[in-house]
Design a protein around this motif. Sequence first.
Motif, PDB file in Angstrom:
ATOM      1  N   TYR A   1      50.501 -33.249  30.001  1.00 18.95           N
ATOM      2  CA  TYR A   1      51.132 -33.935  31.129  1.00 18.95           C
ATOM      3  C   TYR A   1      51.400 -35.400  30.794  1.00 18.95           C
ATOM      4  N   MET A   2      50.430 -36.079  30.181  1.00 13.85           N
ATOM      5  CA  MET A   2      50.608 -37.491  29.834  1.00 13.85           C
ATOM      6  C   MET A   2      51.693 -37.648  28.767  1.00 13.85           C
ATOM      7  N   ASP A   3      51.756 -36.730  27.823  1.00 15.07           N
ATOM      8  CA  ASP A   3      52.816 -36.776  26.817  1.00 15.07           C
ATOM      9  C   ASP A   3      54.188 -36.611  27.477  1.00 15.07           C
ATOM     10  N   THR A   4      54.283 -35.677  28.420  1.00 13.71           N
ATOM     11  CA  THR A   4      55.557 -35.455  29.112  1.00 13.71           C
ATOM     12  C   THR A   4      55.975 -36.693  29.890  1.00 13.71           C
ATOM     13  N   GLU A   5      55.034 -37.328  30.565  1.00 10.12           N
ATOM     14  CA  GLU A   5      55.345 -38.546  31.309  1.00 10.12           C
ATOM     15  C   GLU A   5      55.778 -39.679  30.387  1.00 10.12           C
ATOM     16  N   ALA A   6      55.189 -39.747  29.190  1.00 10.79           N
ATOM     17  CA  ALA A   6      55.585 -40.787  28.230  1.00 10.79           C
ATOM     18  C   ALA A   6      57.027 -40.588  27.780  1.00 10.79           C
ATOM     19  N   ILE A   7      57.401 -39.333  27.523  1.00  9.35           N
ATOM     20  CA  ILE A   7      58.800 -39.049  27.157  1.00  9.35           C
ATOM     21  C   ILE A   7      59.724 -39.457  28.293  1.00  9.35           C
ATOM     22  N   ARG A   8      59.359 -39.074  29.504  1.00  8.06           N
ATOM     23  CA  ARG A   8      60.202 -39.338  30.670  1.00  8.06           C
ATOM     24  C   ARG A   8      60.386 -40.839  30.888  1.00  8.06           C
ATOM     25  N   VAL A   9      59.296 -41.599  30.917  1.00  6.15           N
ATOM     26  CA  VAL A   9      59.408 -43.019  31.284  1.00  6.15           C
ATOM     27  C   VAL A   9      60.123 -43.820  30.207  1.00  6.15           C
ATOM     28  N   THR A  10      59.949 -43.461  28.929  1.00  6.13           N
ATOM     29  CA  THR A  10      60.663 -44.193  27.875  1.00  6.13           C
ATOM     30  C   THR A  10      62.158 -43.868  27.904  1.00  6.13           C
ATOM     31  N   ALA A  11      62.494 -42.610  28.238  1.00  8.81           N
ATOM     32  CA  ALA A  11      63.913 -42.256  28.381  1.00  8.81           C
ATOM     33  C   ALA A  11      64.517 -42.982  29.581  1.00  8.81           C
ATOM     34  N   TYR A  12      63.789 -43.041  30.682  1.00  8.31           N
ATOM     35  CA  TYR A  12      64.266 -43.761  31.864  1.00  8.31           C
ATOM     36  C   TYR A  12      64.525 -45.235  31.542  1.00  8.31           C
ATOM     37  N   GLU A  13      63.576 -45.844  30.830  1.00 12.17           N
ATOM     38  CA  GLU A  13      63.725 -47.275  30.547  1.00 12.17           C
ATOM     39  C   GLU A  13      64.939 -47.541  29.671  1.00 12.17           C
ATOM     40  N   ALA A  14      65.105 -46.752  28.613  1.00 11.49           N
ATOM     41  CA  ALA A  14      66.262 -46.953  27.731  1.00 11.49           C
ATOM     42  C   ALA A  14      67.566 -46.758  28.492  1.00 11.49           C
ATOM     43  N   ALA A  15      67.629 -45.712  29.326  1.00 14.37           N
ATOM     44  CA  ALA A  15      68.849 -45.439  30.088  1.00 14.37           C
ATOM     45  C   ALA A  15      69.120 -46.541  31.111  1.00 14.37           C
ATOM     46  N   TRP A  16      68.077 -46.978  31.791  1.00 19.64           N
ATOM     47  CA  TRP A  16      68.237 -48.040  32.801  1.00 19.64           C
ATOM     48  C   TRP A  16      68.746 -49.313  32.149  1.00 19.64           C
ATOM     49  N   ARG A  17      68.207 -49.649  30.989  1.00 22.04           N
ATOM     50  CA  ARG A  17      68.618 -50.885  30.314  1.00 22.04           C
ATOM     51  C   ARG A  17      70.084 -50.806  29.886  1.00 22.04           C
ATOM     52  N   ARG A  18      70.517 -49.644  29.422  1.00 19.94           N
ATOM     53  CA  ARG A  18      71.935 -49.558  29.060  1.00 19.94           C
ATOM     54  C   ARG A  18      72.821 -49.692  30.283  1.00 19.94           C
ATOM     55  N   ASP A  19      72.440 -49.037  31.356  1.00 19.33           N
ATOM     56  CA  ASP A  19      73.244 -49.139  32.577  1.00 19.33           C
ATOM     57  C   ASP A  19      73.290 -50.571  33.096  1.00 19.33           C
ATOM     58  N   ALA A  20      72.208 -51.326  32.853  1.00 18.14           N
ATOM     59  CA  ALA A  20      72.147 -52.727  33.276  1.00 18.14           C
ATOM     60  C   ALA A  20      72.779 -53.657  32.248  1.00 18.14           C
ATOM     61  N   ARG A  21      73.350 -53.067  31.172  1.00 18.05           N
ATOM     62  CA  ARG A  21      74.003 -53.816  30.098  1.00 18.05           C
ATOM     63  C   ARG A  21      73.038 -54.776  29.419  1.00 18.05           C
ATOM     64  N   LEU A  22      71.815 -54.295  29.192  1.00 19.11           N
ATOM     65  CA  LEU A  22      70.796 -55.041  28.466  1.00 19.11           C
ATOM     66  C   LEU A  22      70.598 -54.410  27.084  1.00 19.11           C
ATOM     67  N   PRO A  23      70.113 -55.170  26.111  1.00 12.80           N
ATOM     68  CA  PRO A  23      69.838 -54.572  24.792  1.00 12.80           C
ATOM     69  C   PRO A  23      68.866 -53.400  24.944  1.00 12.80           C
ATOM     70  N   TYR A  24      69.158 -52.297  24.268  1.00  8.12           N
ATOM     71  CA  TYR A  24      68.306 -51.127  24.453  1.00  8.12           C
ATOM     72  C   TYR A  24      68.108 -50.324  23.171  1.00  8.12           C
ATOM     73  N   ALA A  25      68.495 -50.882  22.043  1.00 10.42           N
ATOM     74  CA  ALA A  25      68.398 -50.127  20.787  1.00 10.42           C
ATOM     75  C   ALA A  25      66.957 -49.738  20.474  1.00 10.42           C
ATOM     76  N   THR A  26      66.022 -50.682  20.593  1.00 13.02           N
ATOM     77  CA  THR A  26      64.621 -50.352  20.306  1.00 13.02           C
ATOM     78  C   THR A  26      64.068 -49.374  21.332  1.00 13.02           C
ATOM     79  N   HIS A  27      64.523 -49.481  22.567  1.00 11.52           N
ATOM     80  CA  HIS A  27      64.035 -48.601  23.621  1.00 11.52           C
ATOM     81  C   HIS A  27      64.524 -47.166  23.406  1.00 11.52           C
ATOM     82  N   ALA A  28      65.762 -47.013  22.924  1.00  8.84           N
ATOM     83  CA  ALA A  28      66.278 -45.677  22.632  1.00  8.84           C
ATOM     84  C   ALA A  28      65.488 -45.033  21.490  1.00  8.84           C
ATOM     85  N   LEU A  29      65.161 -45.811  20.480  1.00  6.92           N
ATOM     86  CA  LEU A  29      64.369 -45.284  19.368  1.00  6.92           C
ATOM     87  C   LEU A  29      62.955 -44.936  19.816  1.00  6.92           C
TER      88      LEU A  29
END
Length: 367
Positions: free
Chosen positions: A273-301
Amino acid sequence: MDFTPTDEQAAARELAAQIFGDLATHERLTALGSGSDAQVWKALSTAGLIAAVEETGLLGLVLLLEEQGRTTAQTPFAAACVYGLLAVAAHGSDEQRAQLLPGLRDGTMVATGAFPLRGAAVRADGQGRLTGVVPYVPWLRDATHVLVPAAEPERAGTERAGRGPVVPEPSGCRPLIGCFLLETAGLSIEPVELTAPWAAGRLVLDDRPAERIGGPDAYDDILAMSRTAFAGLQAGVCAGSLARAVEHTSAREQFGRPLSTNQGVLLRAADAYMDTEAIRVTAYEAAWRRDARLPYATHALTAAWWASEAGKRVVHVGQHLHGGTGADLGHPVHRHFLWGRQLDAYLGSGSEVLSDLGALLAGQEPV
């Protein structure tokens, strides 16, 4: 950061959950075998969910892909949105957007991508003609268009053709990579069966003319988008696997009590469950940053690393907690296992994306 879905994103996710839940049943998936589900694709198109991605952004797409992953619905939704709709909307010229976006929005055009470029597998000459072989391209057998990254002999013009977020231009550590779109009609495509049923094909290009999409920043942005989107898909695959494991261990009894009361089962499920939540929240953060037009290359990786490393742990746990049942190739949980392992390596394994992340943090471009 605020990952709370907008009303539009929440409504789209609810509708997607209904479509995938109603259509991607165990019986229908079994009947499909390794083929794609045309009925699901038609339902997504009719409901306007493909076109909605342009408005709800990358975070909206991640939310929809989570719902697909929960059911392992066999449809090229992720590829069509990332390599088609979002890529053209962000990096296409005005003429390209006018020509391509209507068909991509209504689902009559289906795009996929030959990402990532490994070495110089595909090369482009100065006139945009492509030569090379890509061993497998997911959903190529379903696609009307394929977006192909190619190594170019020299730097092209640096004017931006699209409106995507600004990312650093490639340094001299690697060849310049351009993105080229071409129709699949007339291409040499050989069917390839992957671990997951992704209707893949082997792409062979021999001096094939193609249309450039975007400028020198397009490849990095589209690759980061795809890594984020497929991390969202992996979050759904893992959530679906874990849900099946919880249901099984709660109903199955051993020595007069449910398996779920066993401490070893509880600990493994909790870790998953914790692993699944880690995948989810890191994907959310990378996607949110791109939508906000913020640098997100490290977040996507970072999201891609969690999707690879944690994703394979979760689908293994899901299968193991089913005991002998999990070894049945026809059991629904086995689909999650196959999808999880395919997503583990797609767009770079954990060690590969970790190397890219280290290079990026060190101020260098990955080779």
